[in-house]
Design an enzyme around this catalytic site. Structure first.
Site, PDB file in Angstrom:
ATOM      1  N   GLY A 137       1.819   3.621   1.327  1.00 19.36           N
ATOM      2  CA  GLY A 137       2.571   3.262   0.133  1.00 19.36           C
ATOM      3  C   GLY A 137       1.888   3.803  -1.104  1.00 19.36           C
ATOM      4  N   ILE A 145      -0.697   2.701  -2.924  1.00 16.84           N
ATOM      5  CA  ILE A 145      -2.157   2.754  -2.875  1.00 16.84           C
ATOM      6  C   ILE A 145      -2.629   3.715  -1.788  1.00 16.84           C
ATOM      7  CG2 ILE A 145      -4.263   1.412  -2.505  1.00 16.84           C
ATOM      8  CD1 ILE A 145      -2.768  -1.010  -3.652  1.00 16.84           C
ATOM      9  N   SER A 164       1.847   3.838  10.192  1.00 16.95           N
ATOM     10  CA  SER A 164       2.336   2.514   9.805  1.00 16.95           C
ATOM     11  C   SER A 164       3.517   2.221  10.708  1.00 16.95           C
ATOM     12  CB  SER A 164       2.729   2.459   8.325  1.00 16.95           C
ATOM     13  OG  SER A 164       3.920   3.195   8.105  1.00 16.95           O
ATOM     14  N   THR A 171      -9.324  -3.027   1.653  1.00 19.43           N
ATOM     15  CA  THR A 171      -9.137  -3.564   0.300  1.00 19.43           C
ATOM     16  C   THR A 171      -7.739  -4.138   0.162  1.00 19.43           C
ATOM     17  OG1 THR A 171      -8.459  -1.370  -0.503  1.00 19.43           O
ATOM     18  CG2 THR A 171     -10.791  -1.962  -0.747  1.00 19.43           C
ATOM     19  N   ARG A 219      -5.535  -6.848   2.733  1.00 17.90           N
ATOM     20  CA  ARG A 219      -5.488  -8.268   3.053  1.00 17.90           C
ATOM     21  C   ARG A 219      -6.316  -8.521   4.301  1.00 17.90           C
ATOM     22  NH1 ARG A 219      -4.220  -8.864  -1.365  1.00 17.90           N
ATOM     23  NH2 ARG A 219      -2.418  -9.918  -2.290  1.00 17.90           N
ATOM     24  N   GLU A 244     -11.638 -17.429   0.709  1.00 13.08           N
ATOM     25  CA  GLU A 244     -12.217 -16.952  -0.540  1.00 13.08           C
ATOM     26  C   GLU A 244     -12.309 -18.097  -1.536  1.00 13.08           C
ATOM     27  OE1 GLU A 244     -10.085 -13.557  -1.987  1.00 13.08           O
ATOM     28  OE2 GLU A 244     -10.482 -12.358  -0.184  1.00 13.08           O
ATOM     29  N   HIS A 265     -13.604  -9.498  -3.533  1.00  8.47           N
ATOM     30  CA  HIS A 265     -12.178  -9.283  -3.823  1.00  8.47           C
ATOM     31  C   HIS A 265     -11.988  -8.745  -5.248  1.00  8.47           C
ATOM     32  CE1 HIS A 265      -7.836 -10.661  -2.706  1.00  8.47           C
ATOM     33  NE2 HIS A 265      -7.859  -9.468  -3.281  1.00  8.47           N
TER      34      HIS A 265
END
Length: 324
Positions: free
Chosen positions: A159, A161, A180, A239, A241, A270, A289
């Site tokens: 996508g 990123i 993907s 980076t 999920r 987190e 994060h």
């Protein structure tokens, strides 16, 4: 102050919202409480029980139907950014509670930057090399490092990123492959990448970088079987999920040296618990994060929050309503 609406802001870890916007049109018209540390269970409820407005910084606090049902005074919920994966919006819709968000800002660009910071930091062992110098040392036998040019970069998810990460990889002279669930040869070719099976990507890539949305079809995508396929000198980067990776399986895999390294910015819990074994895993580069954490992003978040609060207090249309 009595009779003023109560606004509760959660998870402003960076103490950023007050710094990056003008609150003069909001202060004095409502009671504002900002929480800078994570709250859970009854402590969370106690903080929220009298709230008329709740503001969530991203999706750091899970917000489910059971919690929403315990908040009868709630009149508006908003979150920063355009997406919140832990908010059960249906419970708000059922009570006709408006939902607002903010623009996302350049979070994709800063996540791309962090991805490459982690790839380069891990490949060039920057933490170790820095510690070596700080301790009075200089180069040693472990300072003969690999390079990325000519190596294969496997991008899982192409996508916005993933495509940006691919362009940087190309600039470094890397061979680009991608996979993907809905990848096509044409989509891959548009980014000068080759569409391959997940198995081929895992078995042949020097660097594997994850850029998928976590969902029913991708949760736990990288487990023990997939990790065992990776090259013994591979670097796995996430980076996106944490749900994409079985983190216990990753810890076990790193202990056996396949892959040789991982660089992780996202975690199942987190902030990462202080006693979590991941904090002491030697071949793991971790960051807290930071993917979207950049000043331009938080400036947009903060201005979006104050604009929404001003509109709500003035009984005007919300500037950034969220449509579930």
């Amino acid at each position: 102050m009595a009779n003023l609406p109560n606004v509760v802001i959660l998870d402003d870890y960076e103490r950023a919202l007050r710094r990056f916007s003008n609150w003069t049109q909001v202060d004095g018209r409502c009671n504002i409480t900002i929480h800078h540390e994570p709250l859970r269970n009854e402590a969370l409820f106690e903080a929220l029980k009298d709230a008329d407005v709740i503001v969530l910084v991203r999706d750091r606090t899970p917000f489910n139907e059971a919690l929403i049902a315990r908040l009868p005074k709630l009149k508006l919920l908003m979150f920063t950014g355009k997406r919140n994966g832990t908010l059960e919006t249906s419970a708000l819709v059922a009570r006709n509670i408006p939902i607002a968000c903010t623009p996302g800002g350049p979070s994709k660009e800063t996540t791309t930057e962090l991805t490459w910071a982690m790839i380069l930091g891990a490949t060039k062992q920057l933490v170790r090399q820095n510690n070596l110098v700080l301790s009075g040392g200089w180069r040693d036998e472990l300072s003969v490092l690999p390079m990325l040019s000519g190596e294969r970069l496997g991008i899982i998810g192409l996508g916005s990123i993933g495509s940006a990460v691919a362009r940087v990889g190309k600039a470094f002279g890397m061979e680009l492959v991608t996979w993907s669930p809905n990848m096509t040869a044409e989509r891959a070719a548009a980014q000068d990448a080759k569409s391959v099976s997940l198995e081929e990507l895992l078995k042949t890539s020097k660097v594997i970088s994850l850029h998928l949305v976590a969902g029913p079809n991708t949760k736990g995508l990288i487990g023990a079987e997939e990790l065992a396929m990776m090259r013994s000198d591979a670097l796995l980067v996430n980076t996106s999920r944490s749900a994409l990776i079985d983190m216990k399986a990753l810890q076990d895999a790193l202990a056996t040296g396949r892959p040789s390294q991982a660089a992780i910015d996202v975690f199942d819990i987190e902030p990462l618990p202080k006693n979590d074994a991941l904090r002491s895993t030697p071949n793991l580069l971790t960051t807290p994060h930071l993917g979207f954490v950049a000043q331009p992003v938080f400036e947009i978040f903060s201005k979006g929050v104050t604009q929404t609060l001003e509109a709500w207090l003035d009984k005007k249309p919300l500037p950034h309503p969220f449509e579930p």
